[in-house]
Write a protein that holds these residues in place. Structure first.
Motif, PDB file in Angstrom:
ATOM      1  N   ILE A  90      -1.354  -5.566  -4.301  1.00  0.00           N
ATOM      2  CA  ILE A  90      -1.613  -5.343  -2.656  1.00  0.00           C
ATOM      3  C   ILE A  90      -1.630  -7.238  -2.266  1.00  0.00           C
ATOM      4  O   ILE A  90      -2.098  -7.942  -2.459  1.00  0.00           O
ATOM      5  N   LYS A  91      -0.424  -6.941  -1.562  1.00  0.00           N
ATOM      6  CA  LYS A  91      -0.342  -8.379  -0.627  1.00  0.00           C
ATOM      7  C   LYS A  91      -1.029  -8.143   0.624  1.00  0.00           C
ATOM      8  O   LYS A  91      -1.342  -6.867   1.401  1.00  0.00           O
ATOM      9  N   LYS A  92      -1.684  -9.567   1.074  1.00  0.00           N
ATOM     10  CA  LYS A  92      -0.918  -9.658   2.326  1.00  0.00           C
ATOM     11  C   LYS A  92      -0.233  -8.593   3.735  1.00  0.00           C
ATOM     12  O   LYS A  92       0.484  -8.737   3.484  1.00  0.00           O
ATOM     13  N   ASP A  93      -1.344  -8.346   4.476  1.00  0.00           N
ATOM     14  CA  ASP A  93      -0.515  -7.827   5.590  1.00  0.00           C
ATOM     15  C   ASP A  93       0.510  -5.759   5.451  1.00  0.00           C
ATOM     16  O   ASP A  93       0.619  -4.981   6.036  1.00  0.00           O
ATOM     17  N   GLU A  94      -0.406  -5.477   3.752  1.00  0.00           N
ATOM     18  CA  GLU A  94      -0.295  -4.252   3.997  1.00  0.00           C
ATOM     19  C   GLU A  94      -0.747  -3.219   4.370  1.00  0.00           C
ATOM     20  O   GLU A  94      -1.715  -3.326   4.420  1.00  0.00           O
ATOM     21  N   ILE A  96      -1.727   0.331   3.019  1.00  0.00           N
ATOM     22  CA  ILE A  96      -2.297   1.382   1.370  1.00  0.00           C
ATOM     23  C   ILE A  96      -2.704   2.204   1.801  1.00  0.00           C
ATOM     24  O   ILE A  96      -3.519   2.744   2.852  1.00  0.00           O
ATOM     25  N   VAL A 117      -5.283  -6.165   5.392  1.00  0.00           N
ATOM     26  CA  VAL A 117      -4.829  -4.789   5.198  1.00  0.00           C
ATOM     27  C   VAL A 117      -5.124  -3.924   5.702  1.00  0.00           C
ATOM     28  O   VAL A 117      -6.281  -4.209   5.620  1.00  0.00           O
ATOM     29  N   PHE A 165       3.746   4.247   3.812  1.00  0.00           N
ATOM     30  CA  PHE A 165       2.530   3.106   3.103  1.00  0.00           C
ATOM     31  C   PHE A 165       3.301   2.121   2.176  1.00  0.00           C
ATOM     32  O   PHE A 165       4.843   2.842   1.350  1.00  0.00           O
ATOM     33  N   ASN A 166       3.536   1.152   2.113  1.00  0.00           N
ATOM     34  CA  ASN A 166       3.673  -0.315   1.589  1.00  0.00           C
ATOM     35  C   ASN A 166       3.137   0.365  -0.238  1.00  0.00           C
ATOM     36  O   ASN A 166       3.731   0.534  -1.271  1.00  0.00           O
ATOM     37  N   ARG A 167       1.656   1.206  -0.735  1.00  0.00           N
ATOM     38  CA  ARG A 167       1.553   1.038  -1.968  1.00  0.00           C
ATOM     39  C   ARG A 167       0.576   2.580  -2.060  1.00  0.00           C
ATOM     40  O   ARG A 167      -0.497   3.094  -0.631  1.00  0.00           O
ATOM     41  N   SER A 199       5.349   7.107  -0.029  1.00  0.00           N
ATOM     42  CA  SER A 199       4.633   5.932  -0.767  1.00  0.00           C
ATOM     43  C   SER A 199       5.767   4.305  -1.017  1.00  0.00           C
ATOM     44  O   SER A 199       6.933   5.403  -1.397  1.00  0.00           O
ATOM     45  N   GLN A 200       5.997   3.018  -1.122  1.00  0.00           N
ATOM     46  CA  GLN A 200       6.877   2.202  -1.383  1.00  0.00           C
ATOM     47  C   GLN A 200       6.814   2.396  -2.718  1.00  0.00           C
ATOM     48  O   GLN A 200       7.987   2.048  -3.647  1.00  0.00           O
TER      49      GLN A 200
END
Length: 251
Positions: A90-94, A96, A117, A165-167, A199-200
């Motif tokens: 997980i990356k910052k600002d995502e 989820i 997050v 969602f990003n993830r 989700s991506q």
């Protein structure tokens, strides 16, 4: 040790771990390999287990699902390793999605290390712990399933359909090369399916005992999500890897 005593010990171990290896049984029961294999053959004939390469697994009831307490007691160390690896992706600002489940629950203590997050979940228990960690949290609305603490129903599904969602990190009861990812409850299957589609990047978190297992309701095809696990049994790994990426954290 009497035959009946060995049989009871084998079944008790299966209740704890879902899968037992011949090598482990030889050590724990102080019996020869031929004796253990004969025991497994007899127990399979009784319909209480299924023999697999190098051991045996518990008989699966397609519609049965253990409650949260029972799930939490199994493979706890493995689940923590899977969870820690999952959080590292997980990356910052995502934004989820965190599915209800005991393995995704183990991700929560590690999430505080990621700045800004945002988490959406369908678990009452997850939401409470996320708030305690000071993490921005949105919980879906609907009917709460007592055994898993999951929020389900048409309202939750419709709300989830509107989110992206990003993830997403999804718990699962079974992963089978032909049947795909499955779970016992059709309503839970629908929630998981929508989260994966929206989700991506989609990840299914499961321990080694869930491979080539099938339950009642299909969630998605194996190719629809990457798998994070402690390890994939060698006799299944090649087939799964033709369909998706498998990340093994025990290596």
């Amino acid at each position: 040790m009497l035959t009946e005593e060995r049989h009871q010990r084998i079944l008790a171990l299966l209740e704890e771990t879902d899968i037992v290896k011949v090598s482990e049984l030889i050590h724990q029961l102080q019996a020869s390999e031929s004796t253990i294999r004969r025991d497994l053959q007899e127990l399979e004939a009784q319909g209480v287990l299924v023999r697999i390469h190098g051991g045996a697994k518990k008989i699966q009831h397609l519609g049965f699902e253990p409650n949260m307490k029972e799930k939490t007691q199994k493979f706890q160390v493995e689940k923590q390793k899977i969870a820690q690896y999952a959080v590292s992706l997980i990356k910052k600002d995502e934004v989820i999605y965190l599915d209800a489940g005991t393995t995704t629950l183990e991700m929560i203590p590690f999430l505080s290390s990621i700045s800004n997050v945002k988490v959406v979940t369908n678990s009452v228990k997850h939401a409470a712990l996320l708030i305690d960690q000071g993490i921005e949290t949105l919980i879906l609305g609907g009917t709460i399933k007592i055994s898993t603490n999951a929020v389900l129903g048409s309202g939750a599904s419709e709300q989830l359909r509107k989110l992206r969602f990003n993830r997403c990190f999804i718990g699962m009861n079974g992963a089978h090369v032909d049947a795909g990812f499955t779970t016992p409850d059709p309503e839970e299957a629908m929630i998981k399916k929508i989260a994966i589609e929206n989700s991506q990047k989609a990840y299914v978190l499961l321990d080694h005992s869930k491979f080539q297992q099938t339950t009642f309701a299909q969630v998605a095809a194996i190719e629809d999500a990457e798998i994070i696990t402690d390890f994939c049994p060698k006799n299944y790994a090649a087939k799964f890897r033709t369909q998706t990426t498998i990340m093994e954290v025990s290596e």
